[in-house]
Design a protein around this motif. Sequence first.
Motif, PDB file in Angstrom:
ATOM      1  N   LEU A   1      39.181 -13.547 -15.334  1.00 42.81           N
ATOM      2  CA  LEU A   1      38.961 -12.094 -15.287  1.00 42.81           C
ATOM      3  C   LEU A   1      40.277 -11.362 -14.969  1.00 42.81           C
ATOM      4  CD1 LEU A   1      35.801 -10.639 -13.647  1.00 42.81           C
ATOM      5  CD2 LEU A   1      37.916  -9.420 -13.502  1.00 42.81           C
ATOM      6  N   LEU A   2      41.000 -11.918 -13.996  1.00 45.90           N
ATOM      7  CA  LEU A   2      42.268 -11.306 -13.583  1.00 45.90           C
ATOM      8  C   LEU A   2      43.289 -11.351 -14.728  1.00 45.90           C
ATOM      9  CD1 LEU A   2      42.484 -10.244 -10.730  1.00 45.90           C
ATOM     10  CD2 LEU A   2      43.782 -12.242 -10.077  1.00 45.90           C
ATOM     11  N   LYS A   3      43.294 -12.470 -15.462  1.00 40.32           N
ATOM     12  CA  LYS A   3      44.255 -12.610 -16.558  1.00 40.32           C
ATOM     13  C   LYS A   3      43.949 -11.650 -17.708  1.00 40.32           C
ATOM     14  CE  LYS A   3      45.950 -17.152 -15.390  1.00 40.32           C
ATOM     15  NZ  LYS A   3      45.906 -18.587 -15.559  1.00 40.32           N
ATOM     16  N   HIS A   4      42.697 -11.201 -17.810  1.00 38.52           N
ATOM     17  CA  HIS A   4      42.374 -10.171 -18.801  1.00 38.52           C
ATOM     18  C   HIS A   4      43.000  -8.835 -18.407  1.00 38.52           C
ATOM     19  CE1 HIS A   4      39.349 -12.922 -20.456  1.00 38.52           C
ATOM     20  NE2 HIS A   4      39.332 -12.120 -21.505  1.00 38.52           N
ATOM     21  N   ILE A   5      43.011  -8.571 -17.103  1.00 40.89           N
ATOM     22  CA  ILE A   5      43.534  -7.279 -16.639  1.00 40.89           C
ATOM     23  C   ILE A   5      45.018  -7.167 -16.975  1.00 40.89           C
ATOM     24  CG2 ILE A   5      43.958  -5.829 -14.604  1.00 40.89           C
ATOM     25  CD1 ILE A   5      41.436  -7.023 -13.351  1.00 40.89           C
ATOM     26  N   ILE A   6      45.749  -8.266 -16.786  1.00 42.61           N
ATOM     27  CA  ILE A   6      47.199  -8.197 -17.016  1.00 42.61           C
ATOM     28  C   ILE A   6      47.583  -8.484 -18.469  1.00 42.61           C
ATOM     29  CG2 ILE A   6      47.750 -10.591 -16.369  1.00 42.61           C
ATOM     30  CD1 ILE A   6      50.112  -8.990 -14.746  1.00 42.61           C
ATOM     31  N   GLY A   7      46.602  -8.809 -19.293  1.00 50.20           N
ATOM     32  CA  GLY A   7      46.886  -8.986 -20.715  1.00 50.20           C
ATOM     33  C   GLY A   7      47.291 -10.399 -21.094  1.00 50.20           C
ATOM     34  N   LEU A   8      47.170 -11.361 -20.160  1.00 48.61           N
ATOM     35  CA  LEU A   8      47.474 -12.754 -20.522  1.00 48.61           C
ATOM     36  C   LEU A   8      46.367 -13.323 -21.411  1.00 48.61           C
ATOM     37  CD1 LEU A   8      48.881 -14.410 -17.251  1.00 48.61           C
ATOM     38  CD2 LEU A   8      50.123 -13.860 -19.323  1.00 48.61           C
ATOM     39  N   LEU A   9      45.163 -12.778 -21.270  1.00 52.67           N
ATOM     40  CA  LEU A   9      44.047 -13.174 -22.127  1.00 52.67           C
ATOM     41  C   LEU A   9      43.424 -11.912 -22.721  1.00 52.67           C
ATOM     42  CD1 LEU A   9      42.263 -15.817 -19.819  1.00 52.67           C
ATOM     43  CD2 LEU A   9      43.626 -16.308 -21.845  1.00 52.67           C
ATOM     44  N   GLU A  10      42.851 -12.058 -23.898  1.00 58.57           N
ATOM     45  CA  GLU A  10      42.167 -10.921 -24.519  1.00 58.57           C
ATOM     46  C   GLU A  10      40.686 -11.244 -24.664  1.00 58.57           C
ATOM     47  OE1 GLU A  10      44.109  -9.810 -28.120  1.00 58.57           O
ATOM     48  OE2 GLU A  10      45.941  -9.243 -27.073  1.00 58.57           O
ATOM     49  N   PRO A  11      39.821 -10.239 -24.506  1.00 58.28           N
ATOM     50  CA  PRO A  11      38.378 -10.533 -24.588  1.00 58.28           C
ATOM     51  C   PRO A  11      37.954 -10.859 -26.017  1.00 58.28           C
ATOM     52  CG  PRO A  11      38.761  -8.182 -24.246  1.00 58.28           C
ATOM     53  CD  PRO A  11      40.099  -8.839 -24.178  1.00 58.28           C
ATOM     54  N   ASP A  12      36.947 -11.737 -26.120  1.00 61.14           N
ATOM     55  CA  ASP A  12      36.379 -12.013 -27.447  1.00 61.14           C
ATOM     56  C   ASP A  12      35.464 -10.864 -27.878  1.00 61.14           C
ATOM     57  OD1 ASP A  12      37.632 -14.497 -27.579  1.00 61.14           O
ATOM     58  OD2 ASP A  12      36.027 -15.472 -26.472  1.00 61.14           O
ATOM     59  N   GLU A  13      34.810 -10.275 -26.888  1.00 65.41           N
ATOM     60  CA  GLU A  13      33.958  -9.098 -27.166  1.00 65.41           C
ATOM     61  C   GLU A  13      34.169  -8.101 -26.038  1.00 65.41           C
ATOM     62  OE1 GLU A  13      29.768 -10.038 -27.554  1.00 65.41           O
ATOM     63  OE2 GLU A  13      30.318 -11.875 -28.629  1.00 65.41           O
ATOM     64  N   GLY A  14      33.809  -6.843 -26.299  1.00 69.36           N
ATOM     65  CA  GLY A  14      33.889  -5.824 -25.257  1.00 69.36           C
ATOM     66  C   GLY A  14      35.266  -5.186 -25.190  1.00 69.36           C
ATOM     67  N   ALA A  15      35.419  -4.264 -24.235  1.00 67.45           N
ATOM     68  CA  ALA A  15      36.668  -3.499 -24.145  1.00 67.45           C
ATOM     69  C   ALA A  15      37.147  -3.411 -22.707  1.00 67.45           C
ATOM     70  CB  ALA A  15      36.434  -2.098 -24.692  1.00 67.45           C
ATOM     71  N   ILE A  16      38.478  -3.371 -22.564  1.00 64.84           N
ATOM     72  CA  ILE A  16      39.089  -3.125 -21.266  1.00 64.84           C
ATOM     73  C   ILE A  16      39.728  -1.745 -21.342  1.00 64.84           C
ATOM     74  CG2 ILE A  16      40.832  -3.898 -19.613  1.00 64.84           C
ATOM     75  CD1 ILE A  16      40.399  -6.747 -20.766  1.00 64.84           C
ATOM     76  N   LEU A  17      39.306  -0.874 -20.442  1.00 66.24           N
ATOM     77  CA  LEU A  17      39.809   0.502 -20.459  1.00 66.24           C
ATOM     78  C   LEU A  17      40.810   0.706 -19.333  1.00 66.24           C
ATOM     79  CD1 LEU A  17      36.879   0.538 -21.777  1.00 66.24           C
ATOM     80  CD2 LEU A  17      36.916   2.976 -21.294  1.00 66.24           C
ATOM     81  N   PHE A  18      41.886   1.371 -19.660  1.00 61.93           N
ATOM     82  CA  PHE A  18      42.904   1.696 -18.673  1.00 61.93           C
ATOM     83  C   PHE A  18      42.928   3.219 -18.587  1.00 61.93           C
ATOM     84  CE2 PHE A  18      47.138   2.027 -16.864  1.00 61.93           C
ATOM     85  CZ  PHE A  18      47.182   0.925 -16.032  1.00 61.93           C
ATOM     86  N   ARG A  19      42.583   3.765 -17.450  1.00 62.37           N
ATOM     87  CA  ARG A  19      42.410   5.214 -17.285  1.00 62.37           C
ATOM     88  C   ARG A  19      41.545   5.780 -18.421  1.00 62.37           C
ATOM     89  NH1 ARG A  19      45.841   6.518 -13.105  1.00 62.37           N
ATOM     90  NH2 ARG A  19      47.809   5.398 -13.078  1.00 62.37           N
ATOM     91  N   ASP A  20      40.404   5.165 -18.615  1.00 63.50           N
ATOM     92  CA  ASP A  20      39.390   5.628 -19.573  1.00 63.50           C
ATOM     93  C   ASP A  20      39.769   5.435 -21.042  1.00 63.50           C
ATOM     94  OD1 ASP A  20      36.848   6.293 -19.132  1.00 63.50           O
ATOM     95  OD2 ASP A  20      37.127   8.476 -19.134  1.00 63.50           O
ATOM     96  N   LYS A  21      40.862   4.728 -21.312  1.00 64.28           N
ATOM     97  CA  LYS A  21      41.288   4.547 -22.701  1.00 64.28           C
ATOM     98  C   LYS A  21      41.317   3.047 -23.022  1.00 64.28           C
ATOM     99  CE  LYS A  21      44.659   6.697 -25.713  1.00 64.28           C
ATOM    100  NZ  LYS A  21      45.942   7.302 -25.826  1.00 64.28           N
ATOM    101  N   PRO A  22      40.634   2.640 -24.107  1.00 63.66           N
ATOM    102  CA  PRO A  22      40.614   1.195 -24.412  1.00 63.66           C
ATOM    103  C   PRO A  22      42.021   0.663 -24.724  1.00 63.66           C
ATOM    104  CG  PRO A  22      38.951   2.371 -25.675  1.00 63.66           C
ATOM    105  CD  PRO A  22      39.803   3.417 -25.038  1.00 63.66           C
ATOM    106  N   LEU A  23      42.375  -0.431 -24.075  1.00 67.38           N
ATOM    107  CA  LEU A  23      43.706  -1.036 -24.298  1.00 67.38           C
ATOM    108  C   LEU A  23      43.887  -1.424 -25.765  1.00 67.38           C
ATOM    109  CD1 LEU A  23      44.470  -3.449 -21.310  1.00 67.38           C
ATOM    110  CD2 LEU A  23      45.927  -1.618 -22.135  1.00 67.38           C
ATOM    111  N   ALA A  24      42.802  -1.928 -26.379  1.00 64.95           N
ATOM    112  CA  ALA A  24      42.890  -2.397 -27.766  1.00 64.95           C
ATOM    113  C   ALA A  24      43.179  -1.262 -28.733  1.00 64.95           C
ATOM    114  CB  ALA A  24      41.597  -3.098 -28.138  1.00 64.95           C
ATOM    115  N   GLU A  25      42.807  -0.023 -28.360  1.00 67.68           N
ATOM    116  CA  GLU A  25      43.016   1.111 -29.268  1.00 67.68           C
ATOM    117  C   GLU A  25      44.333   1.833 -29.013  1.00 67.68           C
ATOM    118  OE1 GLU A  25      39.580   3.659 -29.098  1.00 67.68           O
ATOM    119  OE2 GLU A  25      38.240   1.961 -29.473  1.00 67.68           O
ATOM    120  N   MET A  26      45.052   1.412 -27.947  1.00 71.42           N
ATOM    121  CA  MET A  26      46.334   2.064 -27.643  1.00 71.42           C
ATOM    122  C   MET A  26      47.403   1.587 -28.614  1.00 71.42           C
ATOM    123  SD  MET A  26      46.734   1.840 -23.549  1.00 71.42           S
ATOM    124  CE  MET A  26      45.537   2.481 -22.420  1.00 71.42           C
ATOM    125  N   LYS A  27      48.444   2.439 -28.794  1.00 76.67           N
ATOM    126  CA  LYS A  27      49.608   1.987 -29.562  1.00 76.67           C
ATOM    127  C   LYS A  27      50.263   0.869 -28.771  1.00 76.67           C
ATOM    128  CE  LYS A  27      50.827   6.409 -31.591  1.00 76.67           C
ATOM    129  NZ  LYS A  27      51.648   7.595 -31.345  1.00 76.67           N
TER     130      LYS A  27
END
Lengths: 414, 282
Positions: free
Chosen positions: A47-73
């Motif tokens: 779970l922690l490694k998802h927060i820092i970006g060492l792992l990426e989720p297979d499903e779902g989204a991680i939001l950073f200040r309400d913005k999905p990391l996957a949709e950021m530039k």
Amino acid sequence: MDTPLIEFKGVTKRFGPRIILDHVNLQIYEGQVTTIIGLSGAGKSVLLKHIIGLLEPDEGAILFRDKPLAEMKKSEAAASLAQISYMFQDNALFDSMTVYENIALPLRETTNLGKAEVDRRVMDRIEQTELADAAHKYPSELSGGMQKRAALARALVTDPHIVLFDEPTSGQDPVRKNGILSMIAQYQRKLGFTAILVSHEIPDVYFISNRILALYDRKIVFQGTPEELENFDHPFQDEVIRSLEGLQQELAGLYSKRQFKVQNHAQLKRRTRGETYSVAVFTLEELETIITSLGHEAAQEAIRSMGVYIDKHFSAIGGFSTRRNTNEFVTVLPYSDLTEAESILKDFVKDFHEQGIQDIWTGAHRQAATDTCIDFVILAGIAQGQPIVEIDSVIDSAKSQQKEIARLRCDVRR
Amino acid sequence: MALNADSQNISKSKPGWQLVTLLTRPFAVFGRTAISWVNNLGASAIFLLLAFLKILRAKQLSKIVQQVYYIGAKSTMIIMLVGLFTGMVLGLQSYYALVKFGAQGALGTLVTLSLVRELGPVLTAIMITARAGSAITAEIGIQRISEQIDALDTMRIDPLRYLISPRVAASIISFPLLTALFDLIGIIGGYISGVLLLGANAGTYFYRVQASTDMKDVTDGLIKAIVFAVIVATVCCYQGYFAHMRTDSHGAKAVGLATTSAVVISCVLILVSDYVVTSLLI
């Protein structure tokens, strides 16, 4: 509540056929200490490694200040993740580099700071983490606790907004465990970063946590304060909390808060209407000053000695105690009214003056990083309770009555 | 769809299907190995390309110099030692072979061309693989399994730029220099055994060394050294970097096996590519 700094929405992670995280939802808020608890192998580090970006989720989204990391530039995501530091469970220090070089590495490689500025920042962190004597040693030449501090210094040297701690106290003795937790809490207050911990240290970790997230059966089953967790009715309580917590707090050997409540409840059931009990609250004053002057481990040793002394004295006359906050102990004296309690406290104060406070000082001095001279002040307050009154309000009442009962002056010790 | 799946299950359980499976099993193993090789080859090529592109990034010079010291300067003694004895053995064998035809005057030519065209680049590459290549794999492998490479990621330090690019650059610099040194010491070794110990003419030896060696011989040898440098650096770094992905073992054992694989694969590829490059350059 505010917008979460980090939010997981339906995050699922699989390693081959094994599901590690299953539709995990969680929120982490800015400026808080959030602790993720769960059994070994439950997926806390994943779970922690998802927060820092060492792992990426297979499903779902991680939001950073309400913005999905996957949709950021790419640059925006990199800037968001650059605000995060990570302290590994096994420290992950570079064994071919000295402590100084390890701490300087992120500054040298990711910034354009001059040599003098890098040196100043690194030395600041080295001094703050009490590693001045070890600056030019290699990690293999340091004790486990010093390696942890070096890893912490490296995690903090870039002034991150978020620091992730993966089991920061693993493999440490009770005093050092609490010393590391106290150090994390102190830096979090001082530097204002958001701390996210993965820890097994229940209940010690409660004292520094604003929020607890419970990971159980691949899901987050609880999010809330440590106090709310105590009333959480879920198999997690039986299978995880009780197995990790044990009966007694490791540091001072006292009852855990939950066991303390169970003990109190059992006592209440035996009492008849009109019977009273008393509560005493003890506080070691100026903990921050003790930490600053003597170091985290010395402060924890002082707290440990104080807890041990309180328990020794009051358990002999049927009392039972717990550690309520980092520097605060509560003792229940069953079947005693206020007058009896005052008399018992007077005896305690006499004993404490003769021996107790010296024990606290000796314990602290043994662990002290420096020879600085500071006064140790102990406060105590008592209040009377009845079975119909909630114990928390009696404790609050005792706390409001606190006054100085013992002071060990610097000049007396020398 | 359900009917289709059922019919497939039934057909798979028939004795005829089992026979087909039994007969194709060896080919399946061969196919899986081939696919794995192709996958690794592609991954190594991308790995090399990315590492190569990052050589010219900022703050790389000091790391490259440091790696030139470890891979190049620290290999000097072993290269000189191997070069000397290779040249001496070559001088000894060649002298007795040439004497049979009364052509001992060609000793310098034989020693020099053998060394400059073939033995110099190949033996230098193999010696560096044994000394520095294995150390590179072990070091990177340990950094991988002890999460030091993950720590670089969390510090936003690109591990390819920080760990791999300097080693690739340092290999490309060191291999040709060490090959040149090997050639030089080898020629001296040939002189010691052929001239000083066996009595061949010194003037003829050095005249033949100079007269029979074209610039093309030297450049071809150095081109081979650069090709070997790229191969050794890529294989050794790749094996260490992905030591944690090995399916045959984990932890320290994986690092050990990765180191063995790195040395074996590097040596085999050095010889294979030697043939390919020679046939292209000749």
